[in-house]
Design an enzyme around this catalytic site. Structure first.
Site, PDB file in Angstrom:
ATOM      1  N   CYS A  64       0.874  -1.172   0.000  1.00  0.00           N
ATOM      2  CA  CYS A  64       0.000   0.000   0.000  1.00  0.00           C
ATOM      3  C   CYS A  64       0.910   1.221   0.000  1.00  0.00           C
ATOM      4  O   CYS A  64       2.122   1.101   0.148  1.00  0.00           O
ATOM      5  CB  CYS A  64      -0.850   0.063   1.263  1.00  0.00           C
ATOM      6  SG  CYS A  64      -1.831  -1.405   1.561  1.00  0.00           S
ATOM      7  N   ARG A  91       1.353   1.685  -6.021  1.00  0.00           N
ATOM      8  CA  ARG A  91       1.537   0.731  -4.919  1.00  0.00           C
ATOM      9  C   ARG A  91       0.217   0.042  -4.519  1.00  0.00           C
ATOM     10  O   ARG A  91       0.211  -0.833  -3.651  1.00  0.00           O
ATOM     11  CB  ARG A  91       2.101   1.450  -3.692  1.00  0.00           C
ATOM     12  CG  ARG A  91       3.452   2.085  -3.923  1.00  0.00           C
ATOM     13  CD  ARG A  91       3.938   2.757  -2.668  1.00  0.00           C
ATOM     14  NE  ARG A  91       4.135   1.821  -1.595  1.00  0.00           N
ATOM     15  CZ  ARG A  91       5.245   1.127  -1.395  1.00  0.00           C
ATOM     16  NH1 ARG A  91       6.268   1.284  -2.209  1.00  0.00           N
ATOM     17  NH2 ARG A  91       5.339   0.295  -0.387  1.00  0.00           N
ATOM     18  N   TRP A 131      -3.792  -1.625  -1.151  1.00  0.00           N
ATOM     19  CA  TRP A 131      -3.760  -2.882  -1.908  1.00  0.00           C
ATOM     20  C   TRP A 131      -4.136  -3.943  -0.892  1.00  0.00           C
ATOM     21  O   TRP A 131      -3.337  -4.290  -0.027  1.00  0.00           O
ATOM     22  CB  TRP A 131      -2.360  -3.113  -2.475  1.00  0.00           C
ATOM     23  CG  TRP A 131      -2.223  -4.356  -3.288  1.00  0.00           C
ATOM     24  CD1 TRP A 131      -1.749  -5.561  -2.881  1.00  0.00           C
ATOM     25  CD2 TRP A 131      -2.532  -4.509  -4.676  1.00  0.00           C
ATOM     26  NE1 TRP A 131      -1.754  -6.452  -3.918  1.00  0.00           N
ATOM     27  CE2 TRP A 131      -2.224  -5.841  -5.032  1.00  0.00           C
ATOM     28  CE3 TRP A 131      -3.055  -3.652  -5.649  1.00  0.00           C
ATOM     29  CZ2 TRP A 131      -2.407  -6.319  -6.318  1.00  0.00           C
ATOM     30  CZ3 TRP A 131      -3.230  -4.142  -6.929  1.00  0.00           C
ATOM     31  CH2 TRP A 131      -2.907  -5.454  -7.257  1.00  0.00           C
ATOM     32  N   ASN A 158       1.096   0.316   6.009  1.00  0.00           N
ATOM     33  CA  ASN A 158       1.479  -0.567   4.908  1.00  0.00           C
ATOM     34  C   ASN A 158       2.219  -1.733   5.520  1.00  0.00           C
ATOM     35  O   ASN A 158       3.199  -1.528   6.234  1.00  0.00           O
ATOM     36  CB  ASN A 158       2.388   0.186   3.928  1.00  0.00           C
ATOM     37  CG  ASN A 158       3.057  -0.748   2.938  1.00  0.00           C
ATOM     38  OD1 ASN A 158       2.470  -1.741   2.531  1.00  0.00           O
ATOM     39  ND2 ASN A 158       4.277  -0.428   2.556  1.00  0.00           N
ATOM     40  N   GLY A 159       1.760  -2.954   5.236  1.00  0.00           N
ATOM     41  CA  GLY A 159       2.431  -4.136   5.782  1.00  0.00           C
ATOM     42  C   GLY A 159       1.417  -5.154   6.228  1.00  0.00           C
ATOM     43  O   GLY A 159       0.232  -5.066   5.879  1.00  0.00           O
ATOM     44  N   GLU A 201       9.181 -21.750 -17.553  1.00  0.00           N
ATOM     45  CA  GLU A 201       9.047 -20.349 -17.149  1.00  0.00           C
ATOM     46  C   GLU A 201      10.216 -19.527 -17.716  1.00  0.00           C
ATOM     47  O   GLU A 201      10.021 -18.402 -18.176  1.00  0.00           O
ATOM     48  CB  GLU A 201       8.965 -20.248 -15.615  1.00  0.00           C
ATOM     49  CG  GLU A 201       8.851 -18.859 -15.047  1.00  0.00           C
ATOM     50  CD  GLU A 201       7.653 -18.043 -15.549  1.00  0.00           C
ATOM     51  OE1 GLU A 201       6.758 -18.589 -16.217  1.00  0.00           O
ATOM     52  OE2 GLU A 201       7.654 -16.828 -15.297  1.00  0.00           O
ATOM     53  N   LYS A 212       9.701 -16.321 -20.301  1.00  0.00           N
ATOM     54  CA  LYS A 212      10.246 -14.972 -20.036  1.00  0.00           C
ATOM     55  C   LYS A 212      11.082 -14.506 -21.221  1.00  0.00           C
ATOM     56  O   LYS A 212      10.946 -13.379 -21.690  1.00  0.00           O
ATOM     57  CB  LYS A 212      11.116 -14.941 -18.770  1.00  0.00           C
ATOM     58  CG  LYS A 212      10.427 -15.115 -17.460  1.00  0.00           C
ATOM     59  CD  LYS A 212       9.599 -13.926 -17.030  1.00  0.00           C
ATOM     60  CE  LYS A 212       8.183 -14.045 -17.463  1.00  0.00           C
ATOM     61  NZ  LYS A 212       7.243 -14.727 -16.679  1.00  0.00           N
ATOM     62  N   GLU A 242       8.884 -13.802 -24.368  1.00  0.00           N
ATOM     63  CA  GLU A 242       7.909 -12.701 -24.350  1.00  0.00           C
ATOM     64  C   GLU A 242       8.549 -11.329 -24.270  1.00  0.00           C
ATOM     65  O   GLU A 242       7.998 -10.359 -24.775  1.00  0.00           O
ATOM     66  CB  GLU A 242       6.857 -12.891 -23.254  1.00  0.00           C
ATOM     67  CG  GLU A 242       7.363 -12.718 -21.857  1.00  0.00           C
ATOM     68  CD  GLU A 242       6.268 -12.882 -20.810  1.00  0.00           C
ATOM     69  OE1 GLU A 242       5.119 -12.558 -21.081  1.00  0.00           O
ATOM     70  OE2 GLU A 242       6.607 -13.329 -19.698  1.00  0.00           O
ATOM     71  N   HIS A 258      13.820 -37.268 -27.758  1.00  0.00           N
ATOM     72  CA  HIS A 258      12.728 -37.851 -28.551  1.00  0.00           C
ATOM     73  C   HIS A 258      12.298 -36.899 -29.658  1.00  0.00           C
ATOM     74  O   HIS A 258      11.156 -36.903 -30.094  1.00  0.00           O
ATOM     75  CB  HIS A 258      11.540 -38.201 -27.645  1.00  0.00           C
ATOM     76  CG  HIS A 258      11.868 -39.243 -26.626  1.00  0.00           C
ATOM     77  ND1 HIS A 258      12.005 -40.572 -26.934  1.00  0.00           N
ATOM     78  CD2 HIS A 258      12.152 -39.141 -25.307  1.00  0.00           C
ATOM     79  CE1 HIS A 258      12.328 -41.251 -25.844  1.00  0.00           C
ATOM     80  NE2 HIS A 258      12.431 -40.392 -24.840  1.00  0.00           N
ATOM     81  N   LYS A 274      -1.101  -6.838 -19.522  1.00  0.00           N
ATOM     82  CA  LYS A 274      -0.858  -7.407 -18.196  1.00  0.00           C
ATOM     83  C   LYS A 274      -1.966  -8.366 -17.786  1.00  0.00           C
ATOM     84  O   LYS A 274      -1.725  -9.412 -17.227  1.00  0.00           O
ATOM     85  CB  LYS A 274      -0.724  -6.270 -17.172  1.00  0.00           C
ATOM     86  CG  LYS A 274      -0.354  -6.729 -15.781  1.00  0.00           C
ATOM     87  CD  LYS A 274       1.071  -7.267 -15.723  1.00  0.00           C
ATOM     88  CE  LYS A 274       1.410  -7.917 -14.391  1.00  0.00           C
ATOM     89  NZ  LYS A 274       2.539  -8.834 -14.509  1.00  0.00           N
TER      90      LYS A 274
HETATM   91  C1  F6R Z   1       3.906 -14.059 -18.360  1.00  0.00           C
HETATM   92  C2  F6R Z   1       2.629 -13.495 -17.979  1.00  0.00           C
HETATM   93  C3  F6R Z   1       1.394 -14.169 -18.423  1.00  0.00           C
HETATM   94  C4  F6R Z   1       0.448 -14.356 -17.228  1.00  0.00           C
HETATM   95  C5  F6R Z   1      -0.880 -14.968 -17.673  1.00  0.00           C
HETATM   96  C6  F6R Z   1      -1.777 -15.246 -16.503  1.00  0.00           C
HETATM   97  O1  F6R Z   1       4.981 -13.304 -17.910  1.00  0.00           O
HETATM   98  O2  F6R Z   1       2.572 -12.503 -17.318  1.00  0.00           O
HETATM   99  O3  F6R Z   1       1.666 -15.396 -19.015  1.00  0.00           O
HETATM  100  O4  F6R Z   1       1.094 -15.185 -16.307  1.00  0.00           O
HETATM  101  O5  F6R Z   1      -1.518 -14.087 -18.568  1.00  0.00           O
HETATM  102  O6  F6R Z   1      -2.088 -14.097 -15.802  1.00  0.00           O
HETATM  103  P1  F6R Z   1      -2.789 -14.162 -14.388  1.00  0.00           P
HETATM  104  O7  F6R Z   1      -1.821 -14.805 -13.436  1.00  0.00           O
HETATM  105  O8  F6R Z   1      -3.105 -12.750 -14.041  1.00  0.00           O
HETATM  106  O9  F6R Z   1      -4.009 -15.002 -14.547  1.00  0.00           O
END
Ligand code: F6R
Length: 608
Positions: free
Chosen positions: A2, A28, A75, A101-102, A480, A484, A487, A503, A603
């Protein structure tokens, strides 16, 4: 996470200053907002759920009277994002206001104790106990506000940055800090306290950092810092910050993604402060289910994949990790009243995940949620939900999400294992201790390996493809790492369980082809060495993420990145993913891309 802010001004009302500062702290958190000011011996408060602009439109945050006040942008971690849970929180008589905050770990015990002594609570937050503790200290003895806050914070366990005002001493703001950030700003005619520098940067660049375990008294004359432990005075000289407002929001990091990678030790510490009864409740549902699906997309799916190994190895529970967009096709007809769906979503709003959840709900399955956003759709449709506690993630690529989700899922698997009697007390204690050590481990990796990873990224920046290989639970880490890199650095990459590489995919390998091996010293180590040899024999360039004393793999690798030794296998994706996040970040930077805003991505993906 927060944002808190406080201000004492010699020139007129502070409400508009607080409002503007909270806007600058909105990154935040933004699910509710509130301000409290003091004027003529009275406390004035305005607060509501919603973003700052929305709340301001309805309530006009700027017309609170007085030249001293505090504010908060929230938050949610404890209590839904409703008006009643918005800060500031007050004592029974509404003479004291607190912003925080915490996470206060022992708030349930404190609340019960205070309620038994007649205190009336209005919210579901952990914060409200602070206001009542200060009220008691002020009432029961003739303490000053400063002494009462000292008394109160000495009873708190957990993390906090607080700012407190009281009608009893209407010219002071008392603040205190443990593990949550707190800085002071010193202007010509005003003093400020805030969670972060951007809050006051347009007003002053003269600042003082408050350290953990310190209490501050702000007054029109300036500031005084004391140690919480023994109330001894601390002297500290102000510093001048030469950040631009944009740099300040990123705390001096060039990108949010790097800032968020560096935030992971703090986020992991927060995940260790979950309320036990939610973990208990969730593990009871998992225990009773006939079948358990772990449903998510992208990075959250990779966390689910790793979690399926945790549940299996620790609690002997078979779970099915499913990519959410496939759930309806694959399981839509069979899911039923005996099924439990644990949906994992940072945003809690991902359309594919919610579609899977809806399908499961229509067929009377039990839905559990793990998310970063309390108040999101996922929390509203879940029977029980847990917050991953990582605060807003602004970089499009999920980083702290992965490690925080894994820490929560590991705790859940451990809880279930205990319930089922599948691990000995010794093993439980050992794993709990290792889990507690992870924030420090991650901190060490970042500290010691970042430069090394930067060098590796420079070396391989022109590579046309990358290969990521892991075994067992670290297959998820390999996936993962690949996601990263693809993307944000736009490097086409593949990831496989290492055993599967021969394989088919190994046919891609030729001289200089970079292959990243995630290679902890667990039961998979010997076979991984064999896989490394196979790749080397075909001319691959080996980049290995290894334990620091693994001379065997270091000797085989062209480049290696070290992780501290002795992390139990079930927890290993948390430290082992850190180098891969850094690799993707520095590859993106080397290739001239902005890692925070990768093309074609959003996002939160709210379309199917
Ligand atoms: C990868 C990334 C996306 C999300 C995916 C799910 O870096 O950010 O692959 O992980 O869109 O998003 P959430 O977790 O918000 O459902």
């Amino acid at each position: 996470m927060c944002g808190i802010f406080g201000c004492i001004s010699k020139n007129g009302n502070v409400a508009p200053i607080i409002h503007e500062a909270l806007k600058r702290l909105e990154y935040r958190g933004y699910d509710s907002v509130g301000e409290a000011t003091l004027y003529n011996g009275k406390l004035y408060i305005k607060k509501d759920q919603g973003k700052i602009d929305e709340v301001h439109k309805i309530h006009n945050l700027d017309d609170l009277p007085g030249n001293i006040g505090i504010g908060h942008t929230r938050w949610a971690t404890h209590g839904a994002p409703l008006k009643v849970n918005a800060h500031p929180h007050t004592d029974c008589d509404e003479q004291i206001a607190v912003v925080h905050n915490g996470i206060i770990e022992n708030f349930s015990e404190l609340k019960l104790e205070l309620e038994n002594r007649g205190h009336m609570f209005r919210s579901k937050t952990d914060t409200e106990v602070i206001a009542h503790l200060i009220e008691e200290a002020l009432k029961s003895s003739s303490l000053s506000l400063e002494e009462a806050v000292l008394d109160a914070v000495r009873r708190l366990e957990g993390s906090y940055a607080i700012a407190v005002v009281s009608t009893k001493e209407p010219d002071k703001i008392v603040c205190a800090r443990n593990e949550s950030p707190l800085v002071l700003g010193l202007g010509e005619n005003a003093v400020y306290c805030a969670s972060d520098i951007p809050a006051f940067l347009p007003l002053t660049n003269k600042m003082v950092v408050v350290n953990d375990g310190e209490l501050v008294v702000l007054s029109p004359e300036g500031f005084k810092i004391k140690k919480i432990s023994d109330a001894s005075l601390v002297t500290r000289e102000p510093k001048i910050v030469d950040w631009t407002p944009e740099m300040a929001v990123k705390q001096g990091y060039p990108h949010f993604m790097l800032k968020e990678i560096h935030e992971q030790p703090a986020c992991l510490r927060n995940t260790l402060r979950l309320q036990e009864h939610y973990l208990d409740l969730m593990s009871t549902f998992l225990d009773r289910a006939r079948e358990v699906f772990l449903v998510a997309c992208g990075t959250s799916y990779h966390a689910c994949l790793a979690a399926s190994y945790m549940f299996s190895k620790l609690a002997f529970l078979a779970t099915y990790p499913v990519i959410a967009s496939e759930f309806v096709e694959q399981h839509g007809k069979s899911v039923n009243i005996d099924s439990t769906i644990l949906a994992v979503s940072q945003s809690g709003e991902t359309a594919d995940t919610l579609a899977a959840v809806n399908c499961a709900r229509q067929r009377a399955a039990t839905v559990l949620g793990l998310t970063n956003v309390i108040g999101s759709t996922l929390t509203r449709v879940s029977r029980v939900y847990i917050c991953q506690q990582s605060g807003p993630e602004i970089g499009v690529a999920a980083t702290k999400t992965f490690t925080s989700q894994l820490s929560v899922l590991a705790q859940l698997a451990l809880r279930l294992a205990k319930k089922r009697g599948k691990v000995s007390q010794d093993e439980m204690d050992f794993l709990a201790e290792k889990l507690e050590s992870l924030p420090d481990v991650v901190e060490k990796i970042i500290e010691t390996q970042e430069e090394n990873v930067k060098r590796i990224a420079k070396k391989y920046k022109d590579a046309e493809t990358f290969f990521f290989l892991g075994r067992g639970i670290n297959t998820a880490t390999a996936y993962e790492g690949r996601l990263k890199l693809m993307e944000i650095a736009y490097v086409p990459a593949i990831a496989y369980p290492a055993g599967e590489s021969k394989h088919g995919p190994i046919s891609l390998v030729e001289k200089g082809f970079p292959v990243v091996f995630i290679c902890p010293r667990d039961g998979t180590h010997k076979t991984m060495v064999g896989n490394i040899m196979e790749m080397k024999a075909r001319g691959a360039s080996i980049i290995a993420v290894v334990e620091e004393d693994d001379d065997e793999v270091k000797g085989l690798a062209d480049d290696y990145i070290e992780v501290p030794r002795g992390i139990p296998e079930v927890l290993s994706p948390i430290p082992f993913v850190i180098p891969l996040q850094l690799l993707a970040y520095y590859m993106a930077v080397e290739r001239g891309h902005n890692p925070d805003t990768p093309r074609n991505l959003a996002k939160s993906v709210t379309v199917k």
